[in-house]
Motif scaffolding. Structure first.
Motif, short mmCIF file in Angstrom:
data_model
loop_
_atom_site.label_atom_id
_atom_site.label_comp_id
_atom_site.label_asym_id
_atom_site.label_seq_id
_atom_site.Cartn_x
_atom_site.Cartn_y
_atom_site.Cartn_z
N CYS A 11 0.84 -1.21 0.00
CA CYS A 11 0.00 0.00 0.00
C CYS A 11 0.87 1.25 0.00
O CYS A 11 0.58 2.21 -0.72
CB CYS A 11 -0.94 -0.01 1.20
N LEU A 18 -5.60 2.52 3.96
CA LEU A 18 -6.60 1.47 4.05
C LEU A 18 -7.35 1.51 5.36
O LEU A 18 -6.93 2.15 6.32
CB LEU A 18 -5.97 0.09 3.80
N THR A 20 -10.25 -1.12 7.84
CA THR A 20 -10.86 -2.42 8.06
C THR A 20 -12.24 -2.23 8.66
O THR A 20 -12.49 -1.26 9.37
CB THR A 20 -10.01 -3.29 9.02
N VAL A 94 -11.23 -3.65 3.67
CA VAL A 94 -11.63 -5.05 3.76
C VAL A 94 -12.65 -5.18 4.88
O VAL A 94 -12.59 -4.45 5.87
CB VAL A 94 -10.41 -5.97 4.01
N LEU A 117 -14.20 -6.68 -0.18
CA LEU A 117 -13.02 -5.89 -0.52
C LEU A 117 -13.48 -4.74 -1.40
O LEU A 117 -14.08 -4.95 -2.46
CB LEU A 117 -11.98 -6.73 -1.26
N LEU A 151 -6.03 -8.33 0.88
CA LEU A 151 -5.51 -6.95 0.83
C LEU A 151 -4.20 -6.92 0.06
O LEU A 151 -3.98 -6.01 -0.77
CB LEU A 151 -5.30 -6.39 2.24
#
Length: 158
Positions: A11, A18, A20, A94, A117, A151
């Protein structure tokens, strides 16, 4: 190098942030990521949405989706991932929702986990995995592994 470290590096190489969105894993995916020093430049936030109320309030999961499909469904996983992506303003998110056990039902047995995702600008993808009755800790650990692997695949593929 751990899977979490690989996710963060992939990433970071793309300049991605990102998030979660977790239910049955209770934040274990975010915990795996934050065990890696320097993770704060990639991980924006983690949502732990164990209850249906939390899923609707924090991630925008539609009550109609929960009523029609339940919390453990690909539809809910998709809305969780999309909600995390939008709510956190990140590039990649995710989600994990499932029946860690013990227990379950004929339609949603112990070990059933659904993943979502969301990647900015692309349709949300989902997966459904039936681990079986491998115990609560086993279901949660394997779910974290799948979330991190997914991921990583997404970050490497762009």
């Amino acid at each position: 190098m751990s899977a979490a470290a690989q996710v963060l590096d992939a990433c970071r190489a793309r300049g991605w942030m990102l998030a979660t969105a977790e239910s049955c894993t209770g934040g274990l995916v975010a915990a795996a990521l934050t065990e890696v020093p320097g993770s704060s430049d990639v991980l924006e936030r983690g949502f732990v949405t164990y209850s249906n109320r939390a899923k609707t309030e924090m991630l925008g999961v539609a009550q109609a989706t929960l009523d029609a499909h339940g919390a453990v469904s690909e539809q809910t996983a998709a809305e969780m991932a999309a909600g995390a992506l939008a709510g956190a303003g990140v590039d990649l998110a995710v989600s994990v929702t499932g029946v860690a056990g013990p227990g379950g039902s004929a339609h949603k047995p112990e070990g059933l986990v659904c993943f979502g995702l969301a990647l900015r600008g692309r349709p949300v993808q989902t997966r459904r995995v039936a681990f079986g009755a491998i115990g609560r800790a086993g279901v949660r650990a394997r779910s974290v592994g799948i979330a991190l692997d997914w991921l990583l695949q997404a970050a490497r593929a762009g």
